[in-house]
Write a protein that holds these residues in place. Sequence first.
Motif, PDB file in Angstrom:
ATOM      1  N   SER A  20       1.397  -2.951   6.155  1.00  0.00           N
ATOM      2  CA  SER A  20       2.492  -3.581   5.412  1.00  0.00           C
ATOM      3  C   SER A  20       2.485  -5.101   5.575  1.00  0.00           C
ATOM      4  CB  SER A  20       3.842  -3.008   5.851  1.00  0.00           C
ATOM      5  OG  SER A  20       3.908  -1.637   5.501  1.00  0.00           O
ATOM      6  N   ALA A  21       1.961  -5.587   6.680  1.00  0.00           N
ATOM      7  CA  ALA A  21       1.829  -7.035   6.886  1.00  0.00           C
ATOM      8  C   ALA A  21       0.590  -7.593   6.189  1.00  0.00           C
ATOM      9  CB  ALA A  21       1.788  -7.347   8.382  1.00  0.00           C
ATOM     10  N   LEU A  22      -0.430  -6.775   5.999  1.00  0.00           N
ATOM     11  CA  LEU A  22      -1.634  -7.214   5.283  1.00  0.00           C
ATOM     12  C   LEU A  22      -1.385  -7.344   3.777  1.00  0.00           C
ATOM     13  CD1 LEU A  22      -4.421  -5.019   6.940  1.00  0.00           C
ATOM     14  CD2 LEU A  22      -4.210  -7.512   7.086  1.00  0.00           C
ATOM     15  N   LEU A  23      -0.595  -6.448   3.231  1.00  0.00           N
ATOM     16  CA  LEU A  23      -0.409  -6.412   1.781  1.00  0.00           C
ATOM     17  C   LEU A  23       0.108  -7.725   1.185  1.00  0.00           C
ATOM     18  CD1 LEU A  23       0.787  -2.729   1.413  1.00  0.00           C
ATOM     19  CD2 LEU A  23      -1.267  -3.722   0.384  1.00  0.00           C
ATOM     20  N   PRO A  24       1.103  -8.395   1.763  1.00  0.00           N
ATOM     21  CA  PRO A  24       1.534  -9.674   1.177  1.00  0.00           C
ATOM     22  C   PRO A  24       0.439 -10.748   1.232  1.00  0.00           C
ATOM     23  CG  PRO A  24       3.200  -8.871   2.698  1.00  0.00           C
ATOM     24  CD  PRO A  24       1.999  -7.973   2.839  1.00  0.00           C
ATOM     25  N   LEU A  25      -0.363 -10.749   2.280  1.00  0.00           N
ATOM     26  CA  LEU A  25      -1.477 -11.690   2.359  1.00  0.00           C
ATOM     27  C   LEU A  25      -2.473 -11.429   1.235  1.00  0.00           C
ATOM     28  CD1 LEU A  25      -2.160 -11.508   6.219  1.00  0.00           C
ATOM     29  CD2 LEU A  25      -0.933 -13.317   4.987  1.00  0.00           C
ATOM     30  N   GLU A  26      -2.728 -10.161   0.985  1.00  0.00           N
ATOM     31  CA  GLU A  26      -3.664  -9.793  -0.062  1.00  0.00           C
ATOM     32  C   GLU A  26      -3.107 -10.111  -1.447  1.00  0.00           C
ATOM     33  OE1 GLU A  26      -5.821  -6.238   2.430  1.00  0.00           O
ATOM     34  OE2 GLU A  26      -4.028  -5.787   1.253  1.00  0.00           O
ATOM     35  N   ARG A  27      -1.816  -9.894  -1.622  1.00  0.00           N
ATOM     36  CA  ARG A  27      -1.210 -10.211  -2.918  1.00  0.00           C
ATOM     37  C   ARG A  27      -1.224 -11.714  -3.186  1.00  0.00           C
ATOM     38  NH1 ARG A  27       1.808  -5.361  -1.742  1.00  0.00           N
ATOM     39  NH2 ARG A  27       1.286  -3.864  -3.365  1.00  0.00           N
ATOM     40  N   GLU A  28      -1.007 -12.511  -2.150  1.00  0.00           N
ATOM     41  CA  GLU A  28      -1.121 -13.967  -2.302  1.00  0.00           C
ATOM     42  C   GLU A  28      -2.543 -14.348  -2.719  1.00  0.00           C
ATOM     43  OE1 GLU A  28      -0.661 -18.083   0.332  1.00  0.00           O
ATOM     44  OE2 GLU A  28      -0.424 -16.140   1.327  1.00  0.00           O
ATOM     45  N   LEU A  29      -3.506 -13.731  -2.082  1.00  0.00           N
ATOM     46  CA  LEU A  29      -4.910 -13.988  -2.407  1.00  0.00           C
ATOM     47  C   LEU A  29      -5.239 -13.517  -3.824  1.00  0.00           C
ATOM     48  CD1 LEU A  29      -7.504 -15.165  -1.288  1.00  0.00           C
ATOM     49  CD2 LEU A  29      -7.890 -13.021  -0.099  1.00  0.00           C
ATOM     50  N   LEU A  30      -4.702 -12.383  -4.231  1.00  0.00           N
ATOM     51  CA  LEU A  30      -4.907 -11.885  -5.595  1.00  0.00           C
ATOM     52  C   LEU A  30      -4.370 -12.879  -6.627  1.00  0.00           C
ATOM     53  CD1 LEU A  30      -4.031  -8.086  -5.406  1.00  0.00           C
ATOM     54  CD2 LEU A  30      -6.210  -9.080  -6.102  1.00  0.00           C
ATOM     55  N   THR A  31      -3.184 -13.383  -6.384  1.00  0.00           N
ATOM     56  CA  THR A  31      -2.584 -14.354  -7.301  1.00  0.00           C
ATOM     57  C   THR A  31      -3.460 -15.595  -7.397  1.00  0.00           C
ATOM     58  OG1 THR A  31      -0.359 -13.545  -6.842  1.00  0.00           O
ATOM     59  CG2 THR A  31      -0.535 -15.772  -7.743  1.00  0.00           C
ATOM     60  N   PHE A  32      -3.892 -16.095  -6.242  1.00  0.00           N
ATOM     61  CA  PHE A  32      -4.699 -17.313  -6.228  1.00  0.00           C
ATOM     62  C   PHE A  32      -6.066 -17.091  -6.881  1.00  0.00           C
ATOM     63  CE2 PHE A  32      -7.413 -20.627  -4.474  1.00  0.00           C
ATOM     64  CZ  PHE A  32      -6.643 -21.748  -4.772  1.00  0.00           C
TER      65      PHE A  32
END
Length: 159
Positions: free
Chosen positions: A112-124
């Motif tokens: 659950s802590a990895l997912l926001p990091l990945e979503r930020e990376l997806l957006t970028f």
Amino acid sequence: MSLNTLGLDKAKVEKEVELLNILLANYQTYYQNLRGVHWNIKGKRFFELHIKFEELYTAAQEQVDQIAERILTLGGVPFHTLSSYVQHATVPVGENIFDDEKTVRLVIDTISALLPLERELLTFSDEINDEGTNTLISDFVVEQEKNVWMLKSYLNERI
């Protein structure tokens, strides 16, 4: 705007490499959490969780390699020291967690802590038209969302 050999803006790729390295540090912690709960699990669900955690850490080990290779593909240098991982990781760190339900909870919390990091990376990566990174991280998200659902179901919890 200066493009690299892949046709991506060099300055934006530098920022993306930073985000990928942060993800790498967090994945290394996730991987180590999985190794720790695999080794230390106790309780009535030992046999099934021991096997599940091995499955998850084997997948995480491959994902760590994929992140590092993506960083290299983009012309960056992946973090490769424990001190770099510790300095940049923000996911929970599991220590002395033996109880079967607590081990599952740690894995859920870490994903659950990895997912926001990945979503930020997806957006970028989408903004800079880096389909390679976008596809890689998108695949991670799909797998992790499924793992969270399954682990929460194991605990008889809803998403």
